[in-house]
Design a protein around this motif. Structure first.
Motif, PDB file in Angstrom:
ATOM      1  N   MET A  45      -9.361  16.495   4.384  1.00  0.00           N
ATOM      2  CA  MET A  45      -9.242  15.520   5.470  1.00  0.00           C
ATOM      3  C   MET A  45      -8.015  14.679   5.189  1.00  0.00           C
ATOM      4  SD  MET A  45      -9.626  12.371   6.842  1.00  0.00           S
ATOM      5  CE  MET A  45     -10.710  11.266   7.646  1.00  0.00           C
ATOM      6  N   ALA A  46      -7.076  14.690   6.153  1.00  0.00           N
ATOM      7  CA  ALA A  46      -5.846  13.917   6.000  1.00  0.00           C
ATOM      8  C   ALA A  46      -5.704  12.960   7.174  1.00  0.00           C
ATOM      9  CB  ALA A  46      -4.640  14.857   5.941  1.00  0.00           C
ATOM     10  N   THR A  47      -5.273  11.758   6.875  1.00  0.00           N
ATOM     11  CA  THR A  47      -4.980  10.767   7.904  1.00  0.00           C
ATOM     12  C   THR A  47      -4.063   9.709   7.302  1.00  0.00           C
ATOM     13  OG1 THR A  47      -5.924   9.441   9.691  1.00  0.00           O
ATOM     14  CG2 THR A  47      -6.952   9.222   7.519  1.00  0.00           C
ATOM     15  N   HIS A  48      -3.651   8.792   8.129  1.00  0.00           N
ATOM     16  CA  HIS A  48      -2.828   7.683   7.655  1.00  0.00           C
ATOM     17  C   HIS A  48      -3.664   6.841   6.679  1.00  0.00           C
ATOM     18  CE1 HIS A  48      -0.507   3.957   7.748  1.00  0.00           C
ATOM     19  NE2 HIS A  48       0.521   4.739   8.082  1.00  0.00           N
ATOM     20  N   PRO A  49      -3.064   6.260   5.662  1.00  0.00           N
ATOM     21  CA  PRO A  49      -3.828   5.454   4.693  1.00  0.00           C
ATOM     22  C   PRO A  49      -4.661   4.343   5.339  1.00  0.00           C
ATOM     23  CG  PRO A  49      -1.578   5.769   3.911  1.00  0.00           C
ATOM     24  CD  PRO A  49      -1.638   6.353   5.300  1.00  0.00           C
ATOM     25  N   GLY A  65       3.743   8.393  -2.023  1.00  0.00           N
ATOM     26  CA  GLY A  65       4.808   9.081  -1.298  1.00  0.00           C
ATOM     27  C   GLY A  65       4.355   9.340   0.121  1.00  0.00           C
ATOM     28  N   PRO A  66       5.069  10.183   0.841  1.00  0.00           N
ATOM     29  CA  PRO A  66       4.711  10.436   2.236  1.00  0.00           C
ATOM     30  C   PRO A  66       3.350  11.131   2.392  1.00  0.00           C
ATOM     31  CG  PRO A  66       6.654  11.722   1.594  1.00  0.00           C
ATOM     32  CD  PRO A  66       6.293  10.852   0.443  1.00  0.00           C
ATOM     33  N   VAL A 109      -6.595  13.123   1.735  1.00  0.00           N
ATOM     34  CA  VAL A 109      -5.143  13.015   1.681  1.00  0.00           C
ATOM     35  C   VAL A 109      -4.669  11.863   2.557  1.00  0.00           C
ATOM     36  CG1 VAL A 109      -2.951  14.188   2.148  1.00  0.00           C
ATOM     37  CG2 VAL A 109      -4.909  15.495   1.287  1.00  0.00           C
ATOM     38  N   ALA A 110      -3.875  10.972   1.978  1.00  0.00           N
ATOM     39  CA  ALA A 110      -3.212   9.904   2.728  1.00  0.00           C
ATOM     40  C   ALA A 110      -1.847  10.436   3.143  1.00  0.00           C
ATOM     41  CB  ALA A 110      -3.068   8.658   1.866  1.00  0.00           C
ATOM     42  N   ASP A 111      -1.618  10.482   4.456  1.00  0.00           N
ATOM     43  CA  ASP A 111      -0.378  11.046   4.987  1.00  0.00           C
ATOM     44  C   ASP A 111       0.258  10.030   5.932  1.00  0.00           C
ATOM     45  OD1 ASP A 111       1.585  12.476   6.451  1.00  0.00           O
ATOM     46  OD2 ASP A 111       0.517  14.360   6.084  1.00  0.00           O
TER      47      ASP A 111
END
Length: 178
Positions: A45-49, A65-66, A109-111
């Motif tokens: 699961m990825a999203t903005h922090p 990082g990004p 994941v923070a993206d």
């Protein structure tokens, strides 16, 4: 078909071959998964922090990082520290009892590029066949979300449509909670 009743006896399949009509999967899918021989199931699961609501040691995790992996490991270890961000992973662990919470891998994941969506990738792998190659399924879902939101904007609509579908099942109309 997996695990049905015949003459009052419960059947447990030795082999599950899924080439069935969607109606069969709808009716018996959970039983088939219960007996399936999965080697691995990984949910990322990825999203903005800003979309995370983390607790405990994960609350102190920061993007470096990004795109930063905040957690990668058994879903059991993630759920207590990301209870609002791990429901898809927990559902996968429940749906795959041969792996469960200890063998389904969750990745958070923070993206920084995902300002308006949540992305969920599910990777499933079965045992190697005669050629040594494994059966694999990979799904990728992008759910629009307001910046900083924990729940994607399409989630409520999908949930509501699922409830409406349950109410229209010919075999068991209505909603049945257990």
């Amino acid at each position: 078909v997996a695990g049905g009743r015949s003459g009052g006896k419960s059947r447990h399949p030795d082999l599950v071959v899924e080439v069935a009509h969607p109606k069969i999967i709808h009716e018996f899918g959970a039983q088939i998964l219960h007996h399936a021989n999965l080697l691995s199931l990984r949910v990322t699961m990825a999203t903005h922090p800003d979309g995370f609501r983390l607790e405990g040691p994960l609350a102190a995790a920061h993007s470096t990082g990004p795109r930063t992996v905040l957690y990668e490991g058994p879903v059991r270890g993630l759920c207590p520290f990301a209870p609002r961000n791990s429901n898809t992973m927990a559902a996968a662990a429940l749906a795959a009892p041969s792996l469960g919470f200890d063998r389904v891998i969750g990745v958070l994941v923070a993206d920084l590029s995902l300002t308006d969506m949540h992305v969920v990738d599910v990777e499933l792998r079965g045992p190697p066949g005669p050629t040594g190659r494994s059966f694999a399924v990979h799904t990728h879902r992008e759910n629009p979300a307001e910046p900083g939101a924990v729940t994607g904007s399409a989630t409520v609509t999908a949930f509501w449509r699922s409830l409406l579908s349950c109410c229209q099942l010919p075999s068991r109309p209505g909603i049945h909670l257990c």
